[in-house]
Design a protein around this motif. Structure first.
Motif, PDB file in Angstrom:
ATOM      1  N   GLU A  20       0.832  -1.203   0.000  1.00 33.83           N
ATOM      2  CA  GLU A  20       0.000   0.000   0.000  1.00 33.83           C
ATOM      3  C   GLU A  20       0.866   1.252   0.000  1.00 33.83           C
ATOM      4  OE1 GLU A  20      -3.597   0.520   2.159  1.00 33.83           O
ATOM      5  OE2 GLU A  20      -3.491  -1.530   2.903  1.00 33.83           O
ATOM      6  N   ALA A  21       0.392   2.265  -0.731  1.00 30.32           N
ATOM      7  CA  ALA A  21       1.085   3.548  -0.793  1.00 30.32           C
ATOM      8  C   ALA A  21       0.541   4.473   0.281  1.00 30.32           C
ATOM      9  CB  ALA A  21       0.885   4.177  -2.164  1.00 30.32           C
ATOM     10  N   PHE A  22       1.425   5.314   0.823  1.00 30.10           N
ATOM     11  CA  PHE A  22       1.012   6.300   1.803  1.00 30.10           C
ATOM     12  C   PHE A  22       1.935   7.503   1.748  1.00 30.10           C
ATOM     13  CE2 PHE A  22       4.128   3.770   4.115  1.00 30.10           C
ATOM     14  CZ  PHE A  22       4.880   4.719   4.784  1.00 30.10           C
ATOM     15  N   GLU A  23       1.458   8.596   2.336  1.00 35.45           N
ATOM     16  CA  GLU A  23       2.234   9.831   2.427  1.00 35.45           C
ATOM     17  C   GLU A  23       2.466  10.147   3.897  1.00 35.45           C
ATOM     18  OE1 GLU A  23       1.933  14.561   1.196  1.00 35.45           O
ATOM     19  OE2 GLU A  23       0.156  13.313   1.119  1.00 35.45           O
ATOM     20  N   VAL A  24       3.642  10.623   4.229  1.00 33.37           N
ATOM     21  CA  VAL A  24       3.906  11.111   5.576  1.00 33.37           C
ATOM     22  C   VAL A  24       3.299  12.509   5.654  1.00 33.37           C
ATOM     23  CG1 VAL A  24       5.686  11.841   7.222  1.00 33.37           C
ATOM     24  CG2 VAL A  24       6.006   9.747   5.888  1.00 33.37           C
ATOM     25  N   GLN A  37      -0.838   8.902   5.940  1.00 37.37           N
ATOM     26  CA  GLN A  37      -2.162   8.749   5.358  1.00 37.37           C
ATOM     27  C   GLN A  37      -2.034   7.885   4.120  1.00 37.37           C
ATOM     28  OE1 GLN A  37      -4.408  12.306   4.542  1.00 37.37           O
ATOM     29  NE2 GLN A  37      -6.297  11.134   4.492  1.00 37.37           N
ATOM     30  N   TYR A  38      -2.742   6.745   4.170  1.00 39.59           N
ATOM     31  CA  TYR A  38      -2.733   5.832   3.037  1.00 39.59           C
ATOM     32  C   TYR A  38      -3.514   6.436   1.881  1.00 39.59           C
ATOM     33  CZ  TYR A  38      -0.900   2.301   6.193  1.00 39.59           C
ATOM     34  OH  TYR A  38      -0.105   1.610   7.066  1.00 39.59           O
ATOM     35  N   TYR A  39      -3.267   5.940   0.685  1.00 38.52           N
ATOM     36  CA  TYR A  39      -3.977   6.424  -0.500  1.00 38.52           C
ATOM     37  C   TYR A  39      -5.492   6.292  -0.314  1.00 38.52           C
ATOM     38  CZ  TYR A  39      -5.552   7.037  -5.247  1.00 38.52           C
ATOM     39  OH  TYR A  39      -6.208   7.480  -6.352  1.00 38.52           O
ATOM     40  N   SER A  40      -5.912   5.262   0.417  1.00 36.03           N
ATOM     41  CA  SER A  40      -7.341   5.031   0.641  1.00 36.03           C
ATOM     42  C   SER A  40      -7.972   6.091   1.537  1.00 36.03           C
ATOM     43  CB  SER A  40      -7.549   3.652   1.276  1.00 36.03           C
ATOM     44  OG  SER A  40      -6.954   3.614   2.571  1.00 36.03           O
ATOM     45  N   GLY A  41      -7.125   6.904   2.210  1.00 34.77           N
ATOM     46  CA  GLY A  41      -7.622   7.949   3.087  1.00 34.77           C
ATOM     47  C   GLY A  41      -7.430   7.636   4.558  1.00 34.77           C
ATOM     48  N   ALA A  68      -8.098  10.151  -3.264  1.00 34.72           N
ATOM     49  CA  ALA A  68      -8.474   9.599  -1.973  1.00 34.72           C
ATOM     50  C   ALA A  68      -8.926  10.671  -0.997  1.00 34.72           C
ATOM     51  CB  ALA A  68      -7.290   8.847  -1.362  1.00 34.72           C
ATOM     52  N   PHE A  69      -8.554  11.911  -1.234  1.00 30.56           N
ATOM     53  CA  PHE A  69      -8.866  12.974  -0.308  1.00 30.56           C
ATOM     54  C   PHE A  69     -10.075  13.783  -0.739  1.00 30.56           C
ATOM     55  CE2 PHE A  69      -4.255  12.237  -0.366  1.00 30.56           C
ATOM     56  CZ  PHE A  69      -4.157  11.637   0.873  1.00 30.56           C
TER      57      PHE A  69
END
Length: 97
Positions: A20-24, A37-41, A68-69
């Motif tokens: 899974e992809a996510f952003e800090v 926050q994962y791509y899924s939200g 996702a946001f």
């Protein structure tokens, strides 16, 4: 882990264990935690010790990272307005709340 990846706010990563992809999105040095926050939200808080154990790979942001946001405010219009009043009515009827 020998080559731990440093958390950087705004950087995207891929968790290899979850695929899974996510952003800090935040780093709190005082509390020693990292908010992602994962791509899924979904939002998750990870302590720095747990971060060091994750199998991560830095990645480029997804092409549609805003999906996702819910920030994609584009509206497509197929109807042509024949007057200023009908154009304004069309815009009002498609306005996002």
């Amino acid at each position: 882990m020998e080559h731990a990846i440093k958390a950087e706010r705004g950087q995207w990563y891929k968790r290899l264990d979850l695929n899974e992809a996510f952003e800090v999105v935040a780093i709190d040095r005082d509390e020693e935690c990292i908010e992602i926050q994962y791509y899924s939200g979904e939002v998750e808080e990870i302590d720095e010790a747990s971060w060091q154990l994750l199998e991560l790979s830095p990645i480029a942001p997804p092409d549609n990272w805003s999906g996702a946001f819910g920030t994609d405010n584009r509206v497509e219009y197929e109807v042509q307005a024949d007057s200023l009043e009908s154009a304004l009515n069309l815009v009002d009827s498609n306005r996002l709340d």
